[in-house]
Scaffold this active site. Structure first.
Site: not given
Length: 203
Positions: A8, A81
């Site tokens: 990201h 994550e």
């Protein structure tokens, strides 16, 4: 199949070196700028679908790269994550380091000895769920000719790559954490995965 795996764009917590984990921190303006540059570089890539972590920073990165393509965007919890539990939001930068466990940096320096804090996820658990995701898509005959974007996070991306290269937890970090919006390309044939480009940035 060809996979484009992206970390990201930048967030404020990245700038401050705070552990994000499952904390749902959005992109900052710089993160959006990097994603737009990357989107332009990948504008001609014929993506047929996108898998993204459900967290805002990965999802927004995916949507910026998607642009006006009429393709499915699938939120995939197996590429979220790694969770840091009670240590989320704490800082690992030298000036403001405030992690109470003196051995916590084993996470980066000696991952085979890393002990997750309370409420956190282990590296072995991360490897297992990212492996499960990979196996599901690379053996899907309906997708064997697809070009797929996977939008994820620093440690989750290393989980994916460590499964592709079949290394143990000791060598989990490989070449290190990728930069924000860095892209890795993986070619897949008959379930065999080969990294053809790793950690490329377009800015």
């Amino acid at each position: 199949m060809r996979l484009y795996i992206i970390r990201h764009g930048e967030t404020e917590w990245n700038v401050l070196k705070r552990f994000q984990g499952r904390s749902d921190i959005p992109l900052n303006d710089e993160g959006r700028r990097l994603a737009r540059i990357t989107a332009e570089a990948l504008r001609e890539v014929p993506f047929s679908r996108i898998y993204t972590s459900p967290l805002k920073r990965a999802y927004e990165t995916a949507m910026i790269i998607k642009a006006d393509r009429d393709i499915p965007v699938i939120e995939e919890p197996r590429i979220i994550e790694i969770g840091f539990g009670e240590y989320e939001g704490l800082c690992c930068g030298k000036e403001h380091y405030n992690i109470p466990d003196p051995d916590f940096m084993n996470f980066f320096e000696k991952p085979e000895a890393y002990k997750p804090p309370r409420g956190a996820e282990g590296i072995d658990e991360l490897k297992a769920r990212t492996a499960d995701f990979l196996q599901e898509i690379v053996y899907n005959k309906d997708m064997e000719n697809d070009t797929v974007l996977v939008s994820t996070h620093g440690a989750a991306l290393r989980g994916l790559l460590s499964n592709i290269t079949q290394v143990g937890i000791k060598d989990f970090w490989g070449s290190g954490v990728h930069k924000n919006c860095a892209v890795t390309i993986v070619d897949v044939k008959n379930g065999q995965m080969v990294i053809t480009e790793e950690g490329k940035t377009y800015y």
